[in-house]
Structure formats: C-alpha cells, structure tokens
Write an enzyme that holds these catalytic residues in place. Structure first.
Site, PDB file in Angstrom:
ATOM      1  N   ARG A  28       0.526  -1.614   0.064  1.00 23.68           N
ATOM      2  CA  ARG A  28      -0.149  -0.172  -0.218  1.00 23.68           C
ATOM      3  C   ARG A  28       0.571   0.878   0.474  1.00 23.68           C
ATOM      4  O   ARG A  28       0.368   2.300  -0.026  1.00 23.68           O
ATOM      5  CB  ARG A  28      -1.018  -0.057   1.364  1.00 23.68           C
ATOM      6  N   ASP A 320      -4.400 -15.367   7.520  1.00 20.95           N
ATOM      7  CA  ASP A 320      -2.637 -16.086   6.642  1.00 20.95           C
ATOM      8  C   ASP A 320      -1.338 -16.554   7.453  1.00 20.95           C
ATOM      9  O   ASP A 320      -0.880 -17.411   7.672  1.00 20.95           O
ATOM     10  CB  ASP A 320      -1.834 -15.067   5.988  1.00 20.95           C
TER      11      ASP A 320
END
Ligand code: S3P
Length: 441
Positions: A28, A320
């Site tokens: 990002r 994750d």
C-alpha cells in the site's frame, strides 16, 4: 529444485528478532505513494518478491522510485500514469493484482495484467465485477475471472458495494478507484477485514469515514486530487512473526522477543488465539508507527497448549496464519477446529488441501472439511516429505513442523519463502540452537 532436509529435533530458541516488514502495508505504501502528489519516503520497506512486483508495476506506469537498504523514495504522479509499453506482471501476488486493477480502472489507457501460474488460477471477478459496475472496461480469461486481463479505464462513477467475503483486497481496489470516481464510493463488509488502506488513505489526507451498520461496517470515500506524499515507517509483519512465535511456543526451552510487530486488531487474531490455547505471549512497549499500532512481542517456550476452535467470524483476523496455527493445533491437547475458511482454497495454493495432506504425512489425525479442518492434536510429529505447492506460508509452517518432528523432514521447495520473507532461514539460524546440524540444503 533445491530441497531442504531437516533432521533432529529443536532444543532451544533464544533471541531478539525484527522480522521483515509488513507485506500488506509495504504494497500500500508503494501504491499510495504513486497516486499521491509529492514525495513519499518509506522506512523499512519490505523487499520481497511480492512487494517488488508492485514496485515494478508502478514503475512501468511511469513512476520514479529509488530503493536502497530498506529506504524507498517514490515520486508521486498525482494519479496520472503513463500507458505501459508491455504486459504488467504481478508475479505471485494477489494483493498486487487486485489493488492495481483498482488503480488501472481510473486511467484512460489500455493495459494488460498477468501473473505467475498460481495467480493466473486465482479468482478476479470479485474485483472485476464491481470495477465494471463503476465504469471500467475489463476483459480477461473466463469472462474476466482469470488473468491475463485487459483494462481500459476512465471516468468512473461511485457505487455502494457489499463485500460479502470481507476481502481487504476487494475493499482496497474499490477505495483506490473511488478516489477518482464521481460521487461517494461505499464498501460495506459483514466482518471488518484488514484496514490498512483506510488508515493510510487518511494519513495521506483522504476524506474517508467509517461507520458501523446493520450489515457490519461501511467505509465511504470522497473523490479527491489532494492526496499528499508522506513519510511512512513500516512495522514488522505479524504473519511472518507468527512462525517464530510458534517455534518458540513449541520448543522445549527458550524465549524470544519479536520487535516492532504490527498489532492492528484486524491482524492479530493469531496472537489472541494462542493466548486462549495457554501460550505465554505478552505485548510490550506498545506504540504507533504512521497510524498503525505496534508492540514488541515476548514469547516464552514450554507451556502446555490446549485445543481451540476458530469460528467463522474470527477468520479475517488470522487468515494468513492458519497454516502455522494448524501446526500448533497438531501439538496441542485435544481436537481443534477451523471453520468458515473456504477462502483458503483460493490463496497462493489450496491451503486446506496442503495443510491436511502435509499434516497426514507427519502422522497427524486430521479431517478435511470444505471450509476448514479438524485436527486431533497432542501426538508426536513424524518427519516426512512436504509438498509446498510453491506456497511461502506452507513452506515456513512445515519447516517449523519439521524442527519439532522425529526423524527426517524434506521440504520440496524452500526457496519460495522469498515471496514474503527472503531471509527466513538466516533468521532461523539466528535464534535456533544447532541450526547447521539440523538443516541442510
Ligand atoms: C491481503 C488481504 C487478504 C490476505 C492477503 C493480503 C491484503 O486477502 O489473505 O494475504 O494485503 O489486502 P483477501 O483480501 O483475499 O482476504
């Protein structure tokens, strides 16, 4: 392909480690740096295969960036990119592909996006459909569900979107497109997914509001051309730190301090669950890095762990970490359960299949479910041949398992750790007693 052999059992884990920076935040930082105006400076940027794919793509769109020893400088293009001269390749990275689709949808030129063999099999319609609804032209294999895809963006109009899967990648793609759309773009999700895009957009000056709603939580973004480059400090990745946390918890002796770890509540479900299992973990020195909460995590070895159930609503906060959580579950007393995690089937590999198959190889009783698995824990692990399917998190989770197993374990493709954690084995060497005796490449 080079294989890794692990022989003999781990005795002690000791040390202080700063694992590499957060992958989601590093992606990002590159994208926001490129769409803002002025310079963005990113300290401790993660240099790994996935984040390098994002950097390569923004460079192909005309962005000037300089990287050296953890410091990344990006010259923002104020959301005006150049038409790329060749196909853009996102490699193995789902985050790159989906977020960049959002960015490309705002640009009036033609581009083509592809990825490696694994990424070309991952579903894209979840982001392609709402972007089409906003006005982007996107076509690709299987009616736009699979890469390669061709994109011609342009003037977009805002939409209100219900993000049923609570996918942060979908939410982020729509917010990035919403910055250039006409009207206020809204994304509602039943469960809050990781909110780094929201935090970073605000940090760059975007007008964004987040409100709880009957259906979960809604984020609204106003279009702007006033995003300004900032200085960002990346925290250490809690998903990478989880492997060392597990290794220490399951080792007979030792203690580790994991420095500067991101503890954003949309990301730290693994650590909360470990505490529930009886693991000794504490957050120390809590503070903030560029709008994100951070702590040093202290983990103490040797506590008895008990089984745990992961409920569907808890999944987004630890999605994750499920491969390494499954290894911990295999060594915890009782029957553990993971449900509501069907998304694992469309990650870098079919992670439910990879976890179940590899745990079975190691002698664990495990039952595969469509959306998760059941694990009967508490028995010894037996070494075996581990198939990673080229998936970095499977490779790291089962390297930890191999260090705790009786007999020899072989990891078929250890180098795939470069996707998120290129120096994984060097860091293991730092904290594991007898590393060179236990591991051979
Ligand atoms: C990510 C979002 C999650 C996560 C992935 C990284 C992100 O995927 O599993 O590893 O950086 O936005 P989904 O958005 O598909 O849930």
């Amino acid at each position: 392909m080079r294989k890794l052999k692990i022989k003999g059992k781990l005795k002690r884990v000791e040390g202080v480690l700063r694992v590499p920076s957060d992958k989601s935040i590093s992606h990002r930082a590159v994208i926001l740096g490129a769409i803002a105006s002025g310079e963005t400076v990113v300290h401790n940027w993660l240099e790994a295969a996935d984040t390098k794919s994002t950097l390569r793509i923004v460079r192909s769109l005309g962005t000037k960036a300089h990287y050296s020893k953890g410091l990344l400088r990006i010259k923002g293009r104020n959301y005006t990119f150049e038409e790329p001269q060749d196909i853009l390749n996102a490699g193995n990275s789902g985050t790159t592909a989906r977020l960049i689709l959002g960015v490309l949808s705002t640009q009036p030129f033609f581009s083509v996006l592809t990825g490696d063999r694994s990424l070309r099999e991952r579903p894209m319609l979840r982001v392609v459909s709402p972007l089409r609804e906003m006005g982007a032209y996107i076509e690709g294999r299987e009616r736009g569900n699979k890469l390669p895809a061709g994109i011609k963006g342009g003037k977009l109009k805002a939409i209100s979107f219900f993000n049923k899967k609570s996918s942060a990648q979908v939410k982020s793609a729509l917010l990035l497109a919403g910055i250039k759309a006409e009207g206020i773009t809204e994304v509602t999700e039943p469960l809050l997914s990781r909110d780094h895009t929201e935090r970073m957009l605000k940090f760059f000056g975007a007008d964004l509001i987040e409100i709880p709603s009957e259906k979960g939580r809604t984020v609204k973004v106003k279009p702007t051309d006033q995003l300004v480059g900032r200085e960002i400090f990346c925290p250490a990745d809690p998903s990478s730190a989880a492997f060392f946390c597990a290794l220490t918890l399951l080792a007979p002796k030792g203690e580790i301090i994991l420095k500067d770890v991101l503890i954003n509540p949309t990301r730290d479900g693994f650590y909360r669950k470990i505490r529930e299992m009886g693991g000794e973990i504490t957050y120390e020195n809590e503070r903030e890095f560029s709008g994100e909460p951070v702590a040093d995590i202290k983990v103490i070895a040797g506590k008895r762990l008990k089984a745990v159930k992961i409920k569907p609503y808890e999944i987004p906060t630890l999605i994750d970490e499920i491969p390494i959580l499954a290894v911990i579950m295999a060594l915890a007393e009782g029957i553990s359960e993971v449900r509501g995690a069907a998304e694992l089937r469309v990650k870098e590999s079919d992670r439910i299949k990879a976890i179940v198959e590899n745990l079975k190889t190691m002698g664990v009783r495990v039952e595969e479910l469509e959306d998760g698995f059941l694990i009967e824990g508490g028995r010894k692990l037996r070494g075996g041949y581990i198939r990673t399917y080229g998936d970095h998190r499977i490779a790291m989770a089962f390297t930890v398992a191999g260090l705790l197993a009786e007999g020899e374990t072989v990891i078929d493709n250890p180098l795939c750790v470069e996707i998120s954690y290129p120096r994984f084995f060097e860091d293991l060497k730092e904290v594991v007693d007898n590393f060179t005796k236990l591991l051979t490449f």
